[in-house]
Enzyme design. Structure first.
Site, short mmCIF file in Angstrom:
data_model
loop_
_atom_site.label_atom_id
_atom_site.label_comp_id
_atom_site.label_asym_id
_atom_site.label_seq_id
_atom_site.Cartn_x
_atom_site.Cartn_y
_atom_site.Cartn_z
N SER A 67 0.78 -1.00 0.06
CA SER A 67 -0.04 0.08 -0.20
C SER A 67 1.01 1.32 0.01
CB SER A 67 -0.81 0.01 1.29
OG SER A 67 -0.01 -0.18 2.34
N THR A 120 -1.67 3.18 4.43
CA THR A 120 -0.79 4.43 4.19
C THR A 120 0.13 4.59 5.47
OG1 THR A 120 -2.64 5.47 3.06
CG2 THR A 120 -0.90 7.15 4.38
N THR A 137 1.50 6.95 0.40
CA THR A 137 0.59 5.85 0.12
C THR A 137 0.57 5.57 -1.46
OG1 THR A 137 -1.51 4.94 0.59
CG2 THR A 137 -1.39 7.38 -0.30
N ARG A 186 -7.67 8.82 -9.56
CA ARG A 186 -8.14 9.14 -8.40
C ARG A 186 -6.91 9.57 -7.13
NH1 ARG A 186 -7.36 7.21 -2.72
NH2 ARG A 186 -9.14 7.44 -1.61
N THR A 237 -5.46 8.13 8.25
CA THR A 237 -5.33 6.93 7.42
C THR A 237 -6.68 6.49 6.98
OG1 THR A 237 -4.25 4.84 7.10
CG2 THR A 237 -4.96 5.20 9.23
N GLY A 238 -7.13 5.63 6.12
CA GLY A 238 -8.29 5.25 5.68
C GLY A 238 -8.95 5.77 4.45
C1 SD4 Z 1 -6.32 7.14 0.47
N1 SD4 Z 1 -6.02 7.55 2.97
O1 SD4 Z 1 -5.71 7.06 -0.44
C2 SD4 Z 1 -5.39 6.71 1.75
C3 SD4 Z 1 -5.54 5.32 1.75
C4 SD4 Z 1 -5.02 4.74 3.10
O2 SD4 Z 1 -4.20 2.92 4.33
O3 SD4 Z 1 -4.90 5.32 4.19
N2 SD4 Z 1 -4.54 3.79 3.23
O4 SD4 Z 1 -7.49 7.36 0.72
#
Ligand code: SD4
Length: 337
Positions: free
Chosen positions: A94, A196, A214, A224, A247-248
């Site tokens: 990731s 991330t 990330t 995106r 993150t998320g």
């Molecule tokens: C995203 N926040 O591209 C990032 C993804 C992420 O752990 O945090 N992954 O939306």
């Protein structure tokens, strides 16, 4: 669904339970039988500096950052060098090399960095260059701009001496080919594609910097970009107050300008823990919030060296290196139902 196993958390009470330092471990290897060591998280005494925190279980990365700080390096050098560990780790799918691609098989990286002066740099949709965080730093230091995207970001990176390489590893290619069989896309919570690395460091002078890097959501639409490279959303640093990183599911972080919000809440007097909790509250308490179907997590540090972390769902964690202890701390979370 692959879940990580974590040590127990007591972040709300201000007491964390620690895993002993395992500098060689990578984020996918978490011992289920960790020894717990109580540590005081919040105190009114002089902060124990330097200090590094990062999203998820990234002890090798926080160890690298701490090494930089202990050798007298700046918080900015520490977060850059720390994030580079994960960018180079091909097993982590990731971040950087080995990141899972978009729906069309492109690995595209997003990253940003911010220093104690409030200067910042970012790259979005960067292809074929694994150290996105270092390219972001170059944008900050060597250009009059804050953000470069796509082809321009790559051109700048190559002109700055970064190596061009294929970031799609065999393992990630196989995972993508398997995904294509059904090609169903919906953000999934708490699995490897939310990983991330966001890192915040406070150096021995009390100066704060942060970085976030990330490959974004796995199997995202081509083009995106998430929250991670967006200053204020994925990361924010105010050297007078503190810093936060997210993150998320990036779309939800962007909608609430999450990291800036956490720092502003700390400015109003909230502890890092309270600020992270309120920022998650802004997401889950929206009318029609679909929070059950996605994950967001924040970590934060303030000028006193206090830290906090909070997420919507279970299994989010923070790695913290302070006072000789490099430990994973499981985050408290909102959805206890
Ligand atoms: C995203 N926040 O591209 C990032 C993804 C992420 O752990 O945090 N992954 O939306």
């Amino acid at each position: 669904m692959k879940r990580r196993k974590f040590i127990k958390n007591a972040s709300l009470t201000g007491v964390g339970l620690a895993v002993g330092s395992a500098l060689s471990s990578c984020k996918n290897k978490v011992s289920e039988e960790s020894t717990s060591i109580p540590t005081i998280q919040n105190s009114n005494t002089k902060p124990i500096l330097p200090l590094v925190i990062a999203t998820w279980h990234v002890e090798a990365a926080t160890a690298k950052a701490m090494e930089v700080l202990e050798n007298g390096g700046s918080a900015l050098d520490a977060v850059e060098k720390g994030c580079r560990v994960e960018e180079a780790n091909e097993a982590g799918q990731s971040v950087g090399k080995g990141g899972l691609p978009d729906r069309e098989g492109n690995v595209t990286l997003d990253a940003c960095i911010m220093n104690k002066h409030g200067d910042c740099g970012a790259v979005v949709y960067l292809k074929d260059v694994k150290h996105a965080v270092s390219v972001a730093r170059k944008v900050m230091e060597d250009t009059p701009h804050v953000m470069l995207a796509g082809e321009g970001a790559k051109q700048f990176a190559l002109e700055s001496g970064f190596k061009e390489e294929d970031l799609l590893t065999e393992a990630s290619k196989k995972a993508w080919e398997k995904w294509k069989v059904e090609a169903k896309y919906k953000p999934i919570i708490n699995i490897e594609n939310h990983d991330t690395i966001g890192m915040l460091a406070v150096d021995k002078n009390g100066d704060i910097s942060g970085a976030c890097t990330t490959s974004g959501l796995a199997y995202k639409m081509n083009g995106r970009v998430g929250d991670s490279p967006i200053i204020g959303s994925g990361l924010f640093v105010d050297n007078e107050i503190g810093a936060a990183v997210a993150t998320g599911l990036g779309e939800e972080v962007v909608k609430t300008v999450g990291s800036f919000l956490v720092v502003e809440l700390m400015r109003q007097g909230k502890s890092p823990q309270e600020a992270c909790e309120e920022a998650i509250g802004r997401i889950v308490n929206k009318p029609n919030s679909d929070y059950k179907n996605f994950q967001v997590g924040y970590i934060a540090v303030n000028k006193k060296g206090e830290t906090g972390s909070y997420s919507i769902h279970q299994w989010f964690s923070m790695t913290k290196f302070q006072d000789g202890v490099n430990q994973q701390i499981q985050s408290d979370f909102y959805n206890k139902a």
